[in-house]
Design a protein around this motif. Sequence first.
Motif, PDB file in Angstrom:
ATOM      1  N   LEU A 180       0.682  -1.299   0.093  1.00 33.63           N
ATOM      2  CA  LEU A 180       0.107   0.008  -0.103  1.00 33.63           C
ATOM      3  C   LEU A 180       0.720   1.124   0.040  1.00 33.63           C
ATOM      4  O   LEU A 180       0.617   2.251  -0.591  1.00 33.63           O
ATOM      5  N   ARG A 228       2.320   2.368  -3.356  1.00 34.60           N
ATOM      6  CA  ARG A 228       1.244   3.121  -4.223  1.00 34.60           C
ATOM      7  C   ARG A 228       1.121   4.450  -4.061  1.00 34.60           C
ATOM      8  O   ARG A 228       0.151   4.992  -4.688  1.00 34.60           O
ATOM      9  N   THR A 229       1.751   5.084  -2.884  1.00 31.74           N
ATOM     10  CA  THR A 229       1.500   6.359  -2.637  1.00 31.74           C
ATOM     11  C   THR A 229       2.756   7.153  -3.026  1.00 31.74           C
ATOM     12  O   THR A 229       3.838   6.865  -3.262  1.00 31.74           O
ATOM     13  N   THR A 267      -8.175   0.146  -1.894  1.00 35.98           N
ATOM     14  CA  THR A 267      -7.127   0.567  -2.852  1.00 35.98           C
ATOM     15  C   THR A 267      -7.563   0.000  -4.124  1.00 35.98           C
ATOM     16  O   THR A 267      -7.195   0.432  -5.326  1.00 35.98           O
TER      17      THR A 267
END
Length: 690
Positions: free
Chosen positions: A229, A232-233, A479
């Motif tokens: 996660l 993906r930032t 997400t």
Amino acid sequence: MNALLSPRIAIWRSSGDAIAVAGADYLNNQIRPIFAAYRSPYIAVMLLVLGFMWLLLLMLDHKLFKPDYERSQRVFESEALNRTMVAAAPSGFALLSFDQGEILLQSNLMHTYESNTPPDEPSLHERLLSLYDRSPDAPAWQSDLEMPLRLADGRVDDLLVSMMRTKYRGKDVVLCSFSDVTTLKNTERKLDEARAAADAANEAKSAFLAMMSHEIRTPLNAILGNLELLGRTPLSSLQEERLGVVTSSSTALLGIINDILDFSKVESGQMTLESISFDLGHVIRQVGAMFEPVAQAKGLEFDCVIDDALAPHYLGDPTRIRQIAINLVSNAIKFTATGEVLLEVYLKDDTADDSPIVIGVSDTGIGMTPQQQETLFHAFTQADSSIARRYGGTGLGLALCLRLTELMHGTIRVKSELNAGSTFIVTLPIPASAATPIGAPENIKAESKPTEIDTHAIHILVVDDQLANRELLVAQLATLGYEAEMADSGGAALRRFNERHYDLVMTDINMPGMDGYALARCLRAQSATVPIIAVTAHVAAEERARCTKAGIDEVLLKPVLLDAMDATVRRLVSEAGRRPANNIAAMRDISQGPLPEHIHAAMIEALKESLRELHAAIELGDTKTVLAQLHAVRGSFAMIQEAEVANACAQMEQQARSHDIPAVKNGLNRFEPLAYSTLARRVMSAQPDT
């Protein structure tokens, strides 16, 4: 007196003398002439007769009497020797009358055992004779008969007996021989005990590894899930670099765990192989596609060669073949600094229809000496003690490749030269298949083309008793574009499920109270066709079978990454769309009135199983199991709105939490007839009035 007798004696003497004189005269005058005339021929005849008789006697003695005597002597000596040999035999020996069971001959050892048996038990020769099978079709020679014999001092000896029916002095007899095999039996018993101890240790090791796998996979799931996660930032270049290092290390740790568990399964005999139709060329191409970027990033040339002569499909286990190829190619790239790595698959003999296939992996890496090659396939062993420091790894990869290859009845060989590279050749006798592959292995499902669905329209219920796990799953689903809600227990999940519509349920298995299995059974009992995914760190085949039995559609093994999660959700939701739609109102209607037959049968079966486990747990004082089963039963009856039964369960739960097991036992005795009568009433009310 003497005077009277003297004249008479004188007369008698004179008379006798006269007679003697007369006889002598007659012999001389009459007999002698006659005898003299025949004396010579008579003597000769007599001598001849005497000689013949003497010769006859000599011949009889030489031909008859002496041989018979010698034979008799030998018979007597032979029988005496036999008796001596029988008596002095180092093993037990006896000749027993077949009908009366009398001892005709016996050895000293037999006599010793006979005299050392307890007086209140049958004698040794009686027990020996009872071993002999007297049935008409039984063989005359019966061997390898085992008989324990208790002695007078309480010791028990093990005897190995052989028996033969024969004739002795015209009578039917049984020839028995036995040897004392107590030492051998004790050794066998010790070996059995050692084997049992080894099996127990092996099971303990497997249980320990399974537990450690669960304990490591659970935090590793949170680590890898959050790292994915985080990736993906928006991140700075330094953050991306550090994220890559952490992700790589976590992935390596996951690989080590997988290798250890697989090796443990092979060692304990728990590894099972599939036998399905698959495309071998496609499997090898996938491995090549996986490692080609890795090799190029290291500046190596990488080639993947597939023989055109391969059959379209083969019958075997594609997952394990892929695992072998991955381990070999990974090692080749790891130990090669410059040059090339070649992965190829071809037929060993392209002129034979049933030719084995060969998977070859060659590199131009560091190579090995002959001494290093000797220990190459040993578990936890590497060719050089410095390899773990320089290149990493546990030394399990090649050992696992060898075990998997042997499970498939294949061979693995290595050709290597120090500083000149290595070549590994795996030969597998897998047959060609005419069938078309019916499905892909689990780790390929995520690589298939995603099913087209509207993710924002999919509502998912996430069930887990740990907040961090729930939030991670919800964040991963968000997400991917799914709407997800959380429940912290099986009971809460049931209430939420009956309040609104969900397209999929994703649940943990190990939860206090109502676990994932019980939740799935309750959902299926109320005719819910919604897909259920179990998210677990358990990898045992028994766990997967138990999930299937409970009605769970799919099992995702922790750590669960986004691609695998997305592919599984899309596939199950798409398949569920082809099922009959859930009727929420009808599902709520089972709380009142008669229960459908299949739901009633499921509740009866679940109640019986829970009651069995409750009684056993109460006897053992296992409070944890008591609470779990009571909570599950309470949830089932609460689902059909039987408040009296649910409240009785709640009361026993409170008593169990207070460790008042006797009160729980008394309450369970009252609860059992109440629960069965309640379910009987719910099915009886379905019968039409008469």
